[in-house]
Write a protein that holds these residues in place. Structure first.
Motif, mmCIF file in Angstrom:
data_model
loop_
_atom_site.group_PDB
_atom_site.id
_atom_site.type_symbol
_atom_site.label_atom_id
_atom_site.label_comp_id
_atom_site.label_asym_id
_atom_site.label_seq_id
_atom_site.Cartn_x
_atom_site.Cartn_y
_atom_site.Cartn_z
ATOM 1 N N LEU A 78 0.848 -1.187 0.000
ATOM 2 C CA LEU A 78 0.000 0.000 0.000
ATOM 3 C C LEU A 78 0.888 1.243 0.000
ATOM 4 O O LEU A 78 1.705 1.435 0.911
ATOM 5 C CB LEU A 78 -0.901 -0.022 1.232
ATOM 6 N N HIS A 96 -8.598 -0.678 3.782
ATOM 7 C CA HIS A 96 -8.352 -1.665 2.723
ATOM 8 C C HIS A 96 -8.715 -3.075 3.194
ATOM 9 O O HIS A 96 -9.322 -3.851 2.447
ATOM 10 C CB HIS A 96 -6.889 -1.617 2.296
ATOM 11 N N LYS A 99 -12.586 -3.687 3.157
ATOM 12 C CA LYS A 99 -13.369 -3.322 1.972
ATOM 13 C C LYS A 99 -14.335 -4.418 1.538
ATOM 14 O O LYS A 99 -15.425 -4.138 1.034
ATOM 15 C CB LYS A 99 -12.436 -2.982 0.804
ATOM 16 N N ILE A 220 -9.281 5.890 0.030
ATOM 17 C CA ILE A 220 -9.337 4.445 -0.217
ATOM 18 C C ILE A 220 -10.376 4.107 -1.278
ATOM 19 O O ILE A 220 -10.283 3.069 -1.950
ATOM 20 C CB ILE A 220 -9.585 3.665 1.093
ATOM 21 N N GLU A 223 -8.655 3.616 -4.553
ATOM 22 C CA GLU A 223 -7.553 2.660 -4.654
ATOM 23 C C GLU A 223 -7.642 1.850 -5.950
ATOM 24 O O GLU A 223 -8.722 1.490 -6.418
ATOM 25 C CB GLU A 223 -7.503 1.731 -3.452
ATOM 26 N N ILE A 230 -0.741 -1.014 -4.363
ATOM 27 C CA ILE A 230 -2.083 -0.451 -4.226
ATOM 28 C C ILE A 230 -1.914 1.057 -4.124
ATOM 29 O O ILE A 230 -1.266 1.553 -3.192
ATOM 30 C CB ILE A 230 -2.796 -0.998 -2.974
ATOM 31 N N VAL A 232 -3.495 5.075 -4.087
ATOM 32 C CA VAL A 232 -4.647 5.937 -3.807
ATOM 33 C C VAL A 232 -4.353 7.318 -4.379
ATOM 34 O O VAL A 232 -3.198 7.653 -4.686
ATOM 35 C CB VAL A 232 -4.947 6.028 -2.290
#
Length: 465
Positions: A78, A96, A99, A220, A223, A230, A232
């Motif tokens: 991330l 994350h 989600k 997020i 994302e 990952i 954002v």
């Protein structure tokens, strides 16, 4: 349990080994593996899920490569587009992780700690899990070995089955105050490790820092995957308030509890702490590399490139790298940060880069430089490729030392092997690839009036730079 590994620190007090472009969590300081690799390997016996690794965007390829080297499975790297301290970083990881409707217990830990007693570490994890399952927010308090001014402290409150309520957090104290805390008992070093259910952290963050949570939720929602990473939205995340989890949540919540940790822990925060935790010779010296000592005691001497000799020195730190040497008194290594600040202020390259700079395709080492020339040694990993690029101010001459080079110049491609060379004039579009099975080693001679790295016009790049 899902680990969240925070790999975004700078480690400025470990300069010149640790630098902005390659900080301490990626260095092998206490073993053959990096601190990041050791941190994740330490979790192998804890029955945990694949970790989320949170790191600075600029370090993404270093993290990906170090995970690949150790065959470490992960649940995404991330990327923080900009640094906003630990509270928003953990919020992104928690959002994350939830989600898809899951609500795991998160074990948040920095990537740059050393823990020698893994059995006691696992026991502390189990104790923390029992508390986290009760919807409490757990921090780990290290049993202090001596007064220390580089750590914050936690005062233990009422005893619980697996730990204590947190009575209060104490800022990094003076030496006199630290001595008083140790003597009074019931105080622990703040380790910077935490455990809680993802939803509980987000709930407490919403109570005490609602603006921060709102920005992280918006971020997020943007994302998107990019290779192992990952991403954002940068502009959204940049608007987030910056704060640590301690200030934003742990010092304000009434659900904070602490689990004692007595597992030979160190945050490897300074050269002195490395000296304290390393094996020493009969004179109390830690010696790494090619060293020769005479009448020298209680020193830490780390020689990377050359012979380092010391005569008549006591309680001194000496760290030698390819392009810089640090000499410091062991009791004043906290001041190294001020040296790093001066390097940054003066725009010295030694602030950000080592002489050898790592890239997703390999690395380059600047082995010589003059007014209008620079010589580099390039190492290109098998199957990797530099960007298709052009330079306005420099010409380049490549000499293959070992391996096979696939060189494209103005749409003409040729293969070069050992002892063969090619010339790339100024303004010529070119690329370099290693199509072979072994590393490609090239000597690059640059010539021109401007030789800085920003004289690169990229046309295509498989790494998205």
């Amino acid at each position: 349990m899902k680990p969240v590994v925070l790999a975004g620190g700078t480690g400025s007090r470990l300069w010149p080994k640790s630098r902005a472009a390659y900080p301490k969590q990626f260095l092998s300081l206490t073993s053959d593996s990096s601190l990041l690799q050791d941190t994740i390997a330490r979790l192998s016996n804890s029955n945990s899920q694949a970790p989320i690794v949170v790191c600075n965007d600029a370090h993404r390829f270093i993290v990906a490569e170090q995970l690949r080297q150790k065959h470490i499975e992960h649940d995404g790297i991330l990327l923080e587009p900009v640094g906003r301290n630990t509270a928003p970083a953990i919020a992104l990881a928690a959002l994350h992780a939830t989600k898809e409707g899951d609500d795991p217990i998160l074990f948040v830990l920095p990537a740059d700690h050393v823990i020698e007693d893994e059995e006691l570490f696992q026991q502390a994890i189990e104790n923390a899990q029992a508390l986290a399952k009760q919807d409490l927010l757990v921090t780990f308090g290290v049993v202090p070995q001596h007064p220390h001014t580089g750590y914050g402290y936690i005062k233990a409150g009422d005893k619980l089955d697996n730990g204590f309520n947190v009575a209060s957090f104490i800022e990094k104290p003076t030496l006199e105050t630290a001595q008083q805390l140790i003597e009074s008992g019931g105080y622990f070093w703040n380790s910077g490790m935490f455990m809680f259910r993802a939803s509980r952290y987000l709930e407490e963050l919403g109570k005490h820092a609602p603006a921060m949570l709102a920005v992280c939720q918006r971020a997020i929602e943007t994302e998107k995957p990019d290779l192992d990473f990952i991403r954002v939205d940068k502009d959204i995340f940049a608007s987030c308030p910056s704060d640590s989890i301690d200030y934003a949540v742990m010092e304000k919540t009434d659900c904070a509890v602490m689990v004692p940790l007595n597992a030979k822990w160190s945050d490897v925060g300074s050269w002195t702490s490395l000296w304290e935790n390393a094996d020493k010779d009969n004179d109390g010296n830690v010696r790494i590399g090619d060293t020769l000592l005479e009448n020298t005691s209680n020193c830490y001497i780390n020689a990377e490139q050359r012979l380092v000799t010391a005569v008549g020195l006591h309680d001194v730190i000496i760290v030698e790298t390819k392009d810089a040497v640090l000499v410091a008194h062991k009791d004043d290594t906290q001041s190294i940060r001020r040296v790093v600040d001066k390097l940054e202020r003066d725009k010295r390259p030694e602030f950000e880069f080592h002489r050898e700079v790592y890239r997703p395709w390999g690395s380059y080492d600047s082995i010589d430089k003059g007014a209008r020339f620079q010589v580099k040694r390039l190492t290109v990993k098998p199957g990797e490729m530099l960007s298709v690029q052009m330079h306005h101010h420099r010409a380049e001459h490549w000499v293959v030392v070992s391996g096979c080079a696939k060189v494209t110049i103005n749409n003409e491609t040729r293969l070069l092997t050992e002892n063969e060379s090619v010339y790339i004039p100024i303004g010529t579009i070119h690329s370099l690839e290693n199509p072979g099975k072994i590393p490609l080693e090239i000597i690059e001679i640059q010539s021109g009036g401007y030789l800085s790295e920003d004289d690169i016009v990229r046309f295509t790049d498989r790494y998205g730079r």
